[in-house]
Design a protein around this motif. Structure first.
Motif, PDB file in Angstrom:
ATOM      1  N   PHE A  42      -1.991 -12.581  -2.277  1.00  0.00           N
ATOM      2  CA  PHE A  42      -2.945 -11.780  -1.514  1.00  0.00           C
ATOM      3  C   PHE A  42      -2.812 -10.299  -1.887  1.00  0.00           C
ATOM      4  O   PHE A  42      -3.814  -9.605  -2.071  1.00  0.00           O
ATOM      5  CB  PHE A  42      -2.721 -11.962  -0.005  1.00  0.00           C
ATOM      6  CG  PHE A  42      -3.536 -11.010   0.827  1.00  0.00           C
ATOM      7  CD1 PHE A  42      -4.878 -11.241   1.050  1.00  0.00           C
ATOM      8  CD2 PHE A  42      -2.961  -9.863   1.361  1.00  0.00           C
ATOM      9  CE1 PHE A  42      -5.641 -10.352   1.800  1.00  0.00           C
ATOM     10  CE2 PHE A  42      -3.711  -8.971   2.107  1.00  0.00           C
ATOM     11  CZ  PHE A  42      -5.059  -9.218   2.329  1.00  0.00           C
ATOM     12  N   ILE A  43      -1.592  -9.839  -2.021  1.00  0.00           N
ATOM     13  CA  ILE A  43      -1.357  -8.430  -2.378  1.00  0.00           C
ATOM     14  C   ILE A  43      -1.864  -8.156  -3.782  1.00  0.00           C
ATOM     15  O   ILE A  43      -2.569  -7.175  -4.020  1.00  0.00           O
ATOM     16  CB  ILE A  43       0.139  -8.086  -2.250  1.00  0.00           C
ATOM     17  CG1 ILE A  43       0.577  -8.150  -0.789  1.00  0.00           C
ATOM     18  CG2 ILE A  43       0.434  -6.704  -2.845  1.00  0.00           C
ATOM     19  CD1 ILE A  43       2.071  -8.095  -0.587  1.00  0.00           C
ATOM     20  N   LEU A  44      -1.518  -9.024  -4.722  1.00  0.00           N
ATOM     21  CA  LEU A  44      -1.915  -8.805  -6.117  1.00  0.00           C
ATOM     22  C   LEU A  44      -3.424  -8.867  -6.302  1.00  0.00           C
ATOM     23  O   LEU A  44      -3.976  -8.119  -7.105  1.00  0.00           O
ATOM     24  CB  LEU A  44      -1.233  -9.838  -7.017  1.00  0.00           C
ATOM     25  CG  LEU A  44       0.283  -9.731  -7.107  1.00  0.00           C
ATOM     26  CD1 LEU A  44       0.855 -10.917  -7.881  1.00  0.00           C
ATOM     27  CD2 LEU A  44       0.711  -8.419  -7.731  1.00  0.00           C
ATOM     28  N   GLU A  45      -4.094  -9.729  -5.551  1.00  0.00           N
ATOM     29  CA  GLU A  45      -5.544  -9.875  -5.697  1.00  0.00           C
ATOM     30  C   GLU A  45      -6.342  -8.956  -4.783  1.00  0.00           C
ATOM     31  O   GLU A  45      -7.566  -8.883  -4.900  1.00  0.00           O
ATOM     32  CB  GLU A  45      -5.937 -11.332  -5.444  1.00  0.00           C
ATOM     33  CG  GLU A  45      -5.424 -12.258  -6.531  1.00  0.00           C
ATOM     34  CD  GLU A  45      -5.859 -13.694  -6.358  1.00  0.00           C
ATOM     35  OE1 GLU A  45      -6.219 -14.109  -5.239  1.00  0.00           O
ATOM     36  OE2 GLU A  45      -5.843 -14.416  -7.375  1.00  0.00           O
ATOM     37  N   ASN A  46      -5.669  -8.250  -3.898  1.00  0.00           N
ATOM     38  CA  ASN A  46      -6.348  -7.373  -2.950  1.00  0.00           C
ATOM     39  C   ASN A  46      -6.782  -6.090  -3.655  1.00  0.00           C
ATOM     40  O   ASN A  46      -5.958  -5.290  -4.101  1.00  0.00           O
ATOM     41  CB  ASN A  46      -5.416  -7.058  -1.780  1.00  0.00           C
ATOM     42  CG  ASN A  46      -6.124  -6.329  -0.658  1.00  0.00           C
ATOM     43  OD1 ASN A  46      -7.063  -5.572  -0.883  1.00  0.00           O
ATOM     44  ND2 ASN A  46      -5.662  -6.546   0.550  1.00  0.00           N
ATOM     45  N   ASN A  47      -8.088  -5.888  -3.731  1.00  0.00           N
ATOM     46  CA  ASN A  47      -8.636  -4.721  -4.409  1.00  0.00           C
ATOM     47  C   ASN A  47      -8.411  -3.429  -3.631  1.00  0.00           C
ATOM     48  O   ASN A  47      -8.582  -2.340  -4.160  1.00  0.00           O
ATOM     49  CB  ASN A  47     -10.136  -4.942  -4.666  1.00  0.00           C
ATOM     50  CG  ASN A  47     -10.606  -4.196  -5.885  1.00  0.00           C
ATOM     51  OD1 ASN A  47      -9.855  -3.974  -6.824  1.00  0.00           O
ATOM     52  ND2 ASN A  47     -11.867  -3.805  -5.873  1.00  0.00           N
ATOM     53  N   GLU A  48      -8.022  -3.532  -2.369  1.00  0.00           N
ATOM     54  CA  GLU A  48      -7.765  -2.353  -1.532  1.00  0.00           C
ATOM     55  C   GLU A  48      -6.361  -1.797  -1.740  1.00  0.00           C
ATOM     56  O   GLU A  48      -6.060  -0.702  -1.282  1.00  0.00           O
ATOM     57  CB  GLU A  48      -7.953  -2.712  -0.050  1.00  0.00           C
ATOM     58  CG  GLU A  48      -9.338  -3.247   0.291  1.00  0.00           C
ATOM     59  CD  GLU A  48     -10.441  -2.232   0.020  1.00  0.00           C
ATOM     60  OE1 GLU A  48     -10.267  -1.058   0.400  1.00  0.00           O
ATOM     61  OE2 GLU A  48     -11.464  -2.622  -0.579  1.00  0.00           O
ATOM     62  N   ILE A  49      -5.502  -2.552  -2.406  1.00  0.00           N
ATOM     63  CA  ILE A  49      -4.121  -2.120  -2.631  1.00  0.00           C
ATOM     64  C   ILE A  49      -3.947  -1.813  -4.107  1.00  0.00           C
ATOM     65  O   ILE A  49      -4.127  -2.689  -4.959  1.00  0.00           O
ATOM     66  CB  ILE A  49      -3.119  -3.220  -2.211  1.00  0.00           C
ATOM     67  CG1 ILE A  49      -3.285  -3.568  -0.739  1.00  0.00           C
ATOM     68  CG2 ILE A  49      -1.680  -2.783  -2.504  1.00  0.00           C
ATOM     69  CD1 ILE A  49      -2.483  -4.784  -0.306  1.00  0.00           C
ATOM     70  N   THR A  50      -3.598  -0.574  -4.425  1.00  0.00           N
ATOM     71  CA  THR A  50      -3.364  -0.193  -5.813  1.00  0.00           C
ATOM     72  C   THR A  50      -1.962  -0.619  -6.224  1.00  0.00           C
ATOM     73  O   THR A  50      -0.987  -0.315  -5.533  1.00  0.00           O
ATOM     74  CB  THR A  50      -3.515   1.332  -5.997  1.00  0.00           C
ATOM     75  OG1 THR A  50      -4.818   1.719  -5.566  1.00  0.00           O
ATOM     76  CG2 THR A  50      -3.316   1.736  -7.442  1.00  0.00           C
ATOM     77  N   LYS A  51      -1.872  -1.337  -7.334  1.00  0.00           N
ATOM     78  CA  LYS A  51      -0.604  -1.739  -7.902  1.00  0.00           C
ATOM     79  C   LYS A  51      -0.300  -0.790  -9.051  1.00  0.00           C
ATOM     80  O   LYS A  51      -1.032  -0.758 -10.038  1.00  0.00           O
ATOM     81  CB  LYS A  51      -0.640  -3.186  -8.406  1.00  0.00           C
ATOM     82  CG  LYS A  51      -0.478  -4.277  -7.352  1.00  0.00           C
ATOM     83  CD  LYS A  51      -1.534  -4.329  -6.300  1.00  0.00           C
ATOM     84  CE  LYS A  51      -2.831  -4.928  -6.792  1.00  0.00           C
ATOM     85  NZ  LYS A  51      -3.888  -5.001  -5.787  1.00  0.00           N
ATOM     86  N   ILE A  52       0.749  -0.005  -8.916  1.00  0.00           N
ATOM     87  CA  ILE A  52       1.114   1.014  -9.902  1.00  0.00           C
ATOM     88  C   ILE A  52       2.274   0.487 -10.740  1.00  0.00           C
ATOM     89  O   ILE A  52       3.229  -0.071 -10.213  1.00  0.00           O
ATOM     90  CB  ILE A  52       1.541   2.323  -9.217  1.00  0.00           C
ATOM     91  CG1 ILE A  52       0.474   2.794  -8.238  1.00  0.00           C
ATOM     92  CG2 ILE A  52       1.843   3.400 -10.257  1.00  0.00           C
ATOM     93  CD1 ILE A  52       0.942   3.903  -7.312  1.00  0.00           C
ATOM     94  N   GLY A  53       2.173   0.680 -12.030  1.00  0.00           N
ATOM     95  CA  GLY A  53       3.258   0.272 -12.909  1.00  0.00           C
ATOM     96  C   GLY A  53       3.181   1.001 -14.232  1.00  0.00           C
ATOM     97  O   GLY A  53       2.239   1.744 -14.503  1.00  0.00           O
ATOM     98  N   HIS A  54       4.195   0.795 -15.042  1.00  0.00           N
ATOM     99  CA  HIS A  54       4.268   1.419 -16.351  1.00  0.00           C
ATOM    100  C   HIS A  54       4.250   0.326 -17.406  1.00  0.00           C
ATOM    101  O   HIS A  54       5.105  -0.561 -17.411  1.00  0.00           O
ATOM    102  CB  HIS A  54       5.552   2.249 -16.471  1.00  0.00           C
ATOM    103  CG  HIS A  54       5.588   3.081 -17.707  1.00  0.00           C
ATOM    104  ND1 HIS A  54       4.890   4.263 -17.808  1.00  0.00           N
ATOM    105  CD2 HIS A  54       6.214   2.896 -18.887  1.00  0.00           C
ATOM    106  CE1 HIS A  54       5.097   4.779 -19.013  1.00  0.00           C
ATOM    107  NE2 HIS A  54       5.892   3.959 -19.681  1.00  0.00           N
ATOM    108  N   TYR A  55       3.272   0.362 -18.269  1.00  0.00           N
ATOM    109  CA  TYR A  55       3.052  -0.637 -19.310  1.00  0.00           C
ATOM    110  C   TYR A  55       2.832  -1.995 -18.659  1.00  0.00           C
ATOM    111  O   TYR A  55       3.601  -2.938 -18.824  1.00  0.00           O
ATOM    112  CB  TYR A  55       4.215  -0.662 -20.303  1.00  0.00           C
ATOM    113  CG  TYR A  55       3.878  -1.358 -21.610  1.00  0.00           C
ATOM    114  CD1 TYR A  55       2.750  -0.994 -22.334  1.00  0.00           C
ATOM    115  CD2 TYR A  55       4.680  -2.359 -22.105  1.00  0.00           C
ATOM    116  CE1 TYR A  55       2.432  -1.629 -23.521  1.00  0.00           C
ATOM    117  CE2 TYR A  55       4.375  -3.009 -23.299  1.00  0.00           C
ATOM    118  CZ  TYR A  55       3.247  -2.637 -24.003  1.00  0.00           C
ATOM    119  OH  TYR A  55       2.934  -3.263 -25.175  1.00  0.00           O
ATOM    120  N   LEU A  56       1.753  -2.094 -17.913  1.00  0.00           N
ATOM    121  CA  LEU A  56       1.448  -3.279 -17.122  1.00  0.00           C
ATOM    122  C   LEU A  56       0.896  -4.448 -17.947  1.00  0.00           C
ATOM    123  O   LEU A  56       0.702  -5.529 -17.403  1.00  0.00           O
ATOM    124  CB  LEU A  56       0.461  -2.930 -16.012  1.00  0.00           C
ATOM    125  CG  LEU A  56       1.062  -2.101 -14.878  1.00  0.00           C
ATOM    126  CD1 LEU A  56      -0.010  -1.701 -13.881  1.00  0.00           C
ATOM    127  CD2 LEU A  56       2.176  -2.871 -14.193  1.00  0.00           C
TER     128      LEU A  56
END
Length: 181
Positions: A42-56
């Motif tokens: 749910f978190i990964l697919e939720n467009n309202e939550i930005t997932k920040i990473g380096h070299y994703l």
């Protein structure tokens, strides 16, 4: 954030996802985090939550492959850095942490033994995981401002959209740049 990073390392190196979720003797810190996250998809697919990473590129590939989900709304600090920090050839996370957070991080543990059970990770490895992600929000904010200032936000967004295609190429065995002559 720590859980996400440990999970990503586990997924990228060996398929530990089900093992991580079923572990009854994981250390208290990870166990508390696991209890807080009922539905990681749910978190990964939720467009309202930005997932920040380096070299994703590889993290998203691993997460989508093992969890059978569609990761949405990501911000990749490496892609952003390469587009707006044209004054530098150094785009690694340790370089961004030094420039934007004035902190020096040790990346040597990135190549340590991550194949063991989560409860067997050393304190140094757990610290590495948290250091590897703790500065990402500040870096993202700085890079976003630079992308806007340099009028490269649209180009960045196009790169992020293409990332899904790049991942499909990787998964299909096309490791080289197909656009190269």
């Amino acid at each position: 954030i720590l859980f996400m990073h440990v999970l990503i390392w586990g997924l990228m190196l060996i398929p530990l996802y089900s093992k991580i979720l079923s572990m009854s003797n994981a250390n208290e810190r990870l166990q508390k985090i696991l209890k807080c996250i009922d539905d990681i998809e749910f978190i990964l697919e939720n467009n309202e939550i930005t997932k920040i990473g380096h070299y994703l590129r590889y993290d998203v590939s691993g997460l989508e492959y093992f969890l059978k989900c569609n990761v949405k709304n990501i911000f990749d600090t490496k892609i952003a850095s390469k587009l707006c920090r044209t004054y530098s050839q150094s785009h690694g996370l340790k370089d961004l942490v030094m420039e934007f957070c004035n902190k020096k991080i040790d990346k040597r543990l990135g190549s340590s033994d991550w194949n063991k059970n989560v409860d067997e990770l050393t304190d140094a490895q757990l610290q590495y995981c948290s250091n590897d992600v703790i500065y990402l929000h500040k870096i993202k904010d700085a890079l976003y401002k630079m992308l806007v200032r340099e009028n490269r936000l649209e180009l960045y967004e196009s790169c992020i959209q293409f990332l899904k295609t790049r991942i499909k190429l990787d998964q299909s065995g096309f490791a080289e740049d197909i656009f190269q002559h």
